[in-house]
Design an enzyme around this catalytic site. Structure first.
Site, mmCIF file in Angstrom:
data_model
loop_
_atom_site.group_PDB
_atom_site.id
_atom_site.type_symbol
_atom_site.label_atom_id
_atom_site.label_comp_id
_atom_site.label_asym_id
_atom_site.label_seq_id
_atom_site.Cartn_x
_atom_site.Cartn_y
_atom_site.Cartn_z
ATOM 1 C CB CYS A 69 -0.952 0.004 1.195
ATOM 2 S SG CYS A 69 -0.121 0.136 2.809
ATOM 3 C CG HIS A 109 -4.012 0.878 4.626
ATOM 4 N ND1 HIS A 109 -3.612 -0.085 3.727
ATOM 5 C CD2 HIS A 109 -5.025 1.559 4.035
ATOM 6 C CE1 HIS A 109 -4.365 -0.005 2.646
ATOM 7 N NE2 HIS A 109 -5.222 0.997 2.800
ATOM 8 C CG ASP A 124 -6.882 1.450 -0.461
ATOM 9 O OD1 ASP A 124 -5.872 1.061 -1.081
ATOM 10 O OD2 ASP A 124 -7.030 1.289 0.767
#
Length: 258
Positions: A69, A109, A124
């Site tokens: 991520c 994250h 995302d």
């Protein structure tokens, strides 16, 4: 067109000179999810590099690798800026489904908040197979994609002021928590990305520093490869194959181009 945008379009199969509008972000997210894998090989192989725009472009768009991520969403963030969107990076804490609590690795994250015509959206492309594939409004409206249903709930908790909730297609019958994020703390110093990389690489409770993992969405589901299994979801049907190390390399090349 910038080098990054040109390479991004080439990697994801978007026509090189196509003008990207807000209405086309669904397409961008779909193509990103199916062409750029979520994977941790750099962590496993102890081959980390400083997280910069140049290094991300080289790794993911030049060498056709994937990332986690803190790599995938910053790359998309730079792409959005180059295409005149108003976006910031934010950090969050993933919810551990098995333990029923937020992960001990903390705020590792990385996601994107995008402002468009007076509304704010979460974007995302770095959450494994749990991708909304659409901008998710922080107002709480549910969005549906071929990957399931997604919504954001306002919160007042230690981990942040919003929570992403999801109901994955063929997998979830009820809503479950994905992660909490804090919209009040946009990332201003991108050195934080390198700190996140270090935590993910070294923290004893990190789920990404123990075994290799490669996953991406497909046109009708998703595919996940570890050093012991190949798991494929196709139209709601799951198949799993046990593999060995030699087979891992073969399958990584076959299914992910690695």
């Amino acid at each position: 067109m910038s080098k990054l945008t040109s390479l991004f379009h080439k990697r994801t199969g978007i026509p090189e000179n196509e003008k990207i509008t807000f209405e086309k972000l669904n397409k961008v997210l779909e193509k990103t999810a199916t062409s750029i894998p979520f994977e941790n090989r750099a962590i496993i192989d102890n081959n980390k590099r400083e997280v910069t725009k140049e290094n991300l472009t080289d790794k993911i768009l030049g060498k056709n690798q994937g990332g986690l991520c803190y790599e995938l969403n910053p790359l998309l963030y730079y792409y959005l800026l180059e295409n005149d969107f108003n976006a910031v990076l934010v950090t969050g804490v993933v919810f551990n489904q098995a333990k029923g609590e937020y992960t001990a690795v903390g705020r590792t994250h990385v996601a994107i908040l995008l402002d468009y015509e007076g509304e704010r959206y979460l974007i995302d492309t770095g959450f494994g197979a749990n991708l909304p594939l659409k901008p998710v409004p922080v107002s709480g409206e549910t969005v549906s994609s071929r990957n399931g249903e997604f919504r954001i709930r306002k919160a007042d908790i230690e981990q942040g002021d919003y929570v992403l909730e999801m109901k994955l297609k063929h997998k979830d019958s009820d809503w479950r928590t994905g992660y909490a994020f804090d919209s009040r703390r946009p990332m201003k110093d991108f050195a934080n990305l390198n700190e996140i990389q270090t935590i993910i690489a070294e923290h004893p409770e990190s789920s990404f520093n123990k075994n290799p993992l490669i996953t991406r969405l497909t046109e009708n589901g998703n595919i996940t490869l570890t050093d012991s299994t190949l798991t494929q979801w196709k139209d709601g049907v799951v198949t799993k194959e046990n593999i060995d190390h030699g087979r891992f390399k073969e399958l990584a090349k076959q299914h992910f181009g690695m």
